[in-house]
Write a protein that holds these residues in place. Structure first.
Motif, mmCIF file in Angstrom:
data_model
loop_
_atom_site.group_PDB
_atom_site.id
_atom_site.type_symbol
_atom_site.label_atom_id
_atom_site.label_comp_id
_atom_site.label_asym_id
_atom_site.label_seq_id
_atom_site.Cartn_x
_atom_site.Cartn_y
_atom_site.Cartn_z
ATOM 1 N N GLU A 134 41.731 -56.218 -51.698
ATOM 2 C CA GLU A 134 40.632 -56.240 -52.837
ATOM 3 C C GLU A 134 39.227 -55.952 -52.295
ATOM 4 O O GLU A 134 38.538 -55.400 -53.157
ATOM 5 N N SER A 172 46.499 -59.620 -49.415
ATOM 6 C CA SER A 172 45.906 -59.710 -50.894
ATOM 7 C C SER A 172 45.630 -61.075 -51.000
ATOM 8 O O SER A 172 46.459 -61.852 -50.823
ATOM 9 N N ALA A 174 45.650 -61.836 -54.424
ATOM 10 C CA ALA A 174 46.039 -62.046 -55.710
ATOM 11 C C ALA A 174 46.136 -63.254 -56.369
ATOM 12 O O ALA A 174 46.130 -63.693 -57.451
ATOM 13 N N ARG A 177 42.806 -64.400 -57.830
ATOM 14 C CA ARG A 177 42.390 -63.464 -58.755
ATOM 15 C C ARG A 177 43.209 -63.496 -60.077
ATOM 16 O O ARG A 177 42.424 -63.442 -61.039
ATOM 17 N N THR A 178 44.428 -63.515 -59.933
ATOM 18 C CA THR A 178 45.213 -63.667 -61.325
ATOM 19 C C THR A 178 46.198 -64.677 -60.998
ATOM 20 O O THR A 178 46.838 -64.926 -61.974
ATOM 21 N N LEU A 182 52.337 -62.252 -62.579
ATOM 22 C CA LEU A 182 52.162 -61.000 -63.018
ATOM 23 C C LEU A 182 53.549 -60.028 -63.207
ATOM 24 O O LEU A 182 54.640 -60.537 -62.879
ATOM 25 N N PRO A 209 44.531 -57.952 -64.190
ATOM 26 C CA PRO A 209 45.895 -57.980 -63.782
ATOM 27 C C PRO A 209 46.558 -56.911 -63.371
ATOM 28 O O PRO A 209 47.462 -56.594 -62.444
ATOM 29 N N VAL A 212 45.046 -55.719 -59.961
ATOM 30 C CA VAL A 212 45.686 -56.481 -59.012
ATOM 31 C C VAL A 212 46.914 -56.122 -58.569
ATOM 32 O O VAL A 212 47.504 -56.121 -57.295
ATOM 33 N N ARG A 213 47.947 -55.961 -59.648
ATOM 34 C CA ARG A 213 49.277 -55.619 -59.429
ATOM 35 C C ARG A 213 49.319 -54.251 -58.715
ATOM 36 O O ARG A 213 50.259 -53.942 -57.866
ATOM 37 N N LEU A 216 49.112 -54.676 -54.966
ATOM 38 C CA LEU A 216 50.255 -55.020 -54.333
ATOM 39 C C LEU A 216 51.201 -53.821 -54.284
ATOM 40 O O LEU A 216 51.840 -53.838 -53.202
#
Lengths: 391, 391, 391
Positions: A134, A172, A174, A177-178, A182, A209, A212-213, A216
């Motif tokens: 991130e 991450s 994630a 963040r979300t 996901l 989202p 963020v995906r 990943l």
């Protein structure tokens, strides 16, 4: 508590790989600043951060390393810490941790903290680096990028970041963040561009989202092990969305690519254990929970985490940030909790001593070496030329 | 089990604040009626409610207070209870609880039960009152109100209810009515009016998501501590929607306003502990779970609840309803479970005795006093003029 | 560990009802094939399936039954197993289990496995059958059916299947196919026809939410107890959707119809316990978790499962599949874990010995007899005429 035995001795002597931690603060801390680093919450009026399981553990197990009696009062502790100065404090705790290698997440540093090299030098150990994805994306955004170039520039920046010497993994957040509920599919290029356009126009931290995906899936392309924050953390979380079981569809789609290391996990460590038992690429640790629950509960948390986890799948991390007390406490809790549970099984003849010693070495060191390879398994000498602690 | 020590003695002598309980039945109970009050389920043919952990605990720890041998058969227990009469039974168990103050939720009473004053008198203790918000709203609806006046009348009725002497908190059973996966925002006036219109036309109990949210925000306006049922309860729940982690967004929006007390929490007590560690306003207890799991498991549940909970954030409650056995058992389980875990840590030199005694007094009494203030910290004398038990 | 006492003796002598298991393989297994049956994951290069809690338990508790020393090396174990041949291996472990009745799910058999009669004969015990509903539906589809006839043919096939002698229950793997967050209502006929049309056109395994729901409601019509996979299993799960709490609305709608047996449950065994405490028709076991967590953790899992579960509501199952080691280990873990926890409570005078013995007999045998009736409570003699082990 188990009667100390050969497993305790073996774990006491084992140079751990702390496969996920942060730097220690490189400045003298006021009493308030120190106290606030003891918790995942903020400092609250009338509620001392010492009045927590972690605070009790610091007074019990860290005070003696500052030449204070066990259970020293908080005021004495803070005063003595200030008198010694941050360099000496860091040096004492980092060395006491007995870690041979630290894998340092350099992407979170609201305070001035040690670089991996500085941490290594203070510890008389080696250090590797973990790159936070991130942060890479936010740096790309900060220096200005067109939405259509976002994906390529993030990829290039990430490639450049992980190509630096000593980088062994990406990470991450994630979960923050979300959360993990996901869409598991790799986002299409157009989707990423559109989402990047929205985010770049709006600013703020990366929490879209799609993006963020995208990070990943960028991790999958980079090919390095991916560390994922799961479970326990600060108030910025929605804890239930940090349950790693929510990642299952994504784990199916990325099977056969990169190792995925579920960090912390508590209170979803059984869910993480399940994932580690059924997905080849999944590993876990119970870092952060070790020093926050303290020695009184580490064994219990480790026992739950190990109920079905293959012994090749558990790793050690402290997730210490800021105060070197936690690099030490994490190691102490892990050694003691794991030794107690393994030694008890040996004493009850449920486990052979040879197996217990193997499991101790695997989880404390060898699984990380196997997973991360040379920078962890054959740590470089320190720049000073002083030989690093043998791992 | 820990060898009894000074922490056991201190907790045995501590006049607890039972910060959330209900009244005890003011009538002699048939065998069936008594048995059905032993469980959160109904009475089922062929399955004795005594054949539960709570039933075993009643026969073990309550029978002697009715002059019966430990582990007395259920039939003997019920017969002896009937022979003594409800007043004497209530008196014995309430006094045996050793609670100095009871905070009584007066909003749930399918049976005729003691008022707070009657409970206090029977116990030789003091009592305060907790006002249930859904009941206020349902009373407003029952006496007839226009949709457009609903919000103002609920607010006025709630203000009136909490202004009565001895009221220390409000309570919501949002967990039962909608669960916690609610829109965290304060509903707009027009939204409330519209939802009230729908509900008032349809009737039934209050379960509209907008109106349930409205009550939570009404609690914020009232300014008193808010007790929230979370986790374990009867079949009317959807347990997974009573996970307090689902409240996180609402807790962010209401930070800095009112204290929020997460009641019961089991099996989400670790999630509750996380919230208490990262939100200044969040507190928890493991009431209800204490007497339902019984002395054999209270320590385990408390240990999990305390893994990361700041020691200022755990409170004691029995959540006893109907049978005074549970006011006693809750206290007994709390004292024994907490004493065992703290004393063991003292014996292992993980905790100083002074700290253990402080944690015991805080969680059993002082955290509630600090939170609720004078009506709890300086309980009034009983109307009889007999001095209340010193707390 | 508890000092062995009368509860241990009683449980050691008790002929268990293993109310949910599968057949044992009827072929000699290669080392790899054997190893892969030890885990719920696949076999992974460089990670021995023996390096798990289950693998350690096999080497400790199964090796002696193959005339090997405790903790025998995996290679020795596999070689000895091959030398003895599958018949002798199955015979030794199945008899060692001390189960009097096995209820065998015949709907999952990727390997050639024993029929219930063969399992019974090898064990010197009795066997009943559990019919898997998804398999019935998939068989109906496989032999060709019009969408409009789907519901009637599934119902007829299921009726025929459960009318066969020895069938005591049906089972659903809805947890795997859709998870439990299903519409709780009985699907309308037109809905089923439409969904069947889609599925029959597309093929593949049954995973349509309408058709999975339809099978659950078909179970209600059949009137037999319904076993439901919940919690832990292989990678095909989405673990969080297998939380039995998600079934609450469906349980309300089907209350008063059929018993529902929540299988495995871990790590949601507390949620399952809640359901068993508030719904008359709900029962649970912690099968699968018993041998996968091994003797070192069975007590802990059982203690959590029993925190609030009425003693009439817990059953024993192994959920063993493929390797008869697990039929044995499940029984061993259950006996030891339950005996340890009950005996400790007796020793602490928290439970009377008579109650402990009753709880042991109920959970190990009598609850299953009561629930399933004659085929379990009065098992037939084996075809051979040899009297079955007295249960």
């Amino acid at each position: 508590m188990a009667a100390p035995g050969p497993v305790h001795e073996a774990l006491a002597a084992l140079p751990l790989v702390d496969h996920h931690c942060h730097g220690a603060v490189t400045a003298d801390l006021t009493a308030d600043a120190f106290a606030s680093l003891l918790t995942e919450g903020a400092a609250w009026p009338g509620v001392s951060p010492f009045d927590t399981p972690a605070g009790v553990a610091v007074r019990r197990h860290c005070a003696p390393l500052l030449d204070l009696p066990r259970h020293a009062p908080p005021a004495d502790y803070v005063a003595r810490r200030a008198r010694l100065g941050w360099q000496e404090v860091n040096r004492r705790f980092l060395r006491a941790s007995g870690a041979g290698v630290f894998c340092v997440d350099t992407g979170y540093a609201p305070h001035p903290v040690t670089t991996p090299a500085e941490l290594a030098a203070a510890a008389g150990a080696a250090a590797c680096e973990v790159v936070r994805l991130e942060r890479i994306a936010e740096s790309v955004a900060a220096r200005g990028v067109a939405a259509g170039a976002y994906a390529a520039e993030v990829r290039a920046a990430a490639e450049a970041a992980v190509r630096r010497p000593g980088v062994v993994a990406v990470k991450s957040v994630a979960a923050y963040r979300t959360g993990f509920a996901l869409d598991p599919e790799r986002p299409a290029a157009a989707e990423v561009t559109e989402a990047a356009g929205r985010w770049l126009a709006r600013g703020g931290r990366l929490a879209d989202p799609v993006l963020v995906r995208h990070l990943l899936w960028t991790a999958v392309e980079l090919g390095l092990p991916l560390q994922l924050h799961t479970g326990f953390g600060d108030a910025d979380l929605r804890l239930h969305r940090a349950d790693p079981a929510l990642l299952t569809d994504w784990l199916h789609r990325t099977a056969g690519t990169i190792p995925v290391l579920l960090l912390h996990c508590w209170p979803y460590h059984r869910q993480a254990a399940y994932l580690s038992a059924v997905f080849e690429q999944v590993y876990l640790d119970v870092g952060l929970a070790l020093h926050h629950t303290g020695p009184a509960r580490c064994r219990a948390v480790l026992e739950e985490a190990l109920e079905i986890t293959p012994f090749r799948k558990l790793l050690y991390s402290s997730d210490a940030y800021g105060v070197a007390e936690f690099h030490h406490l994490g190691a102490l809790c892990f050694r003691q909790g794991l030794a107690d549970l393994l030694q008890d099984r040996v004493d009850a003849d449920e486990l052979s001593l040879a197996d217990a010693l193997r499991i101790a070495a695997w989880t404390g060191r060898d699984n990380a070496r196997r997973l991360y390879g040379p920078p962890v398994s054959e740590p470089a000498r320190e720049p000073s030329g002083r030989p690093t602690r043998k791992v």
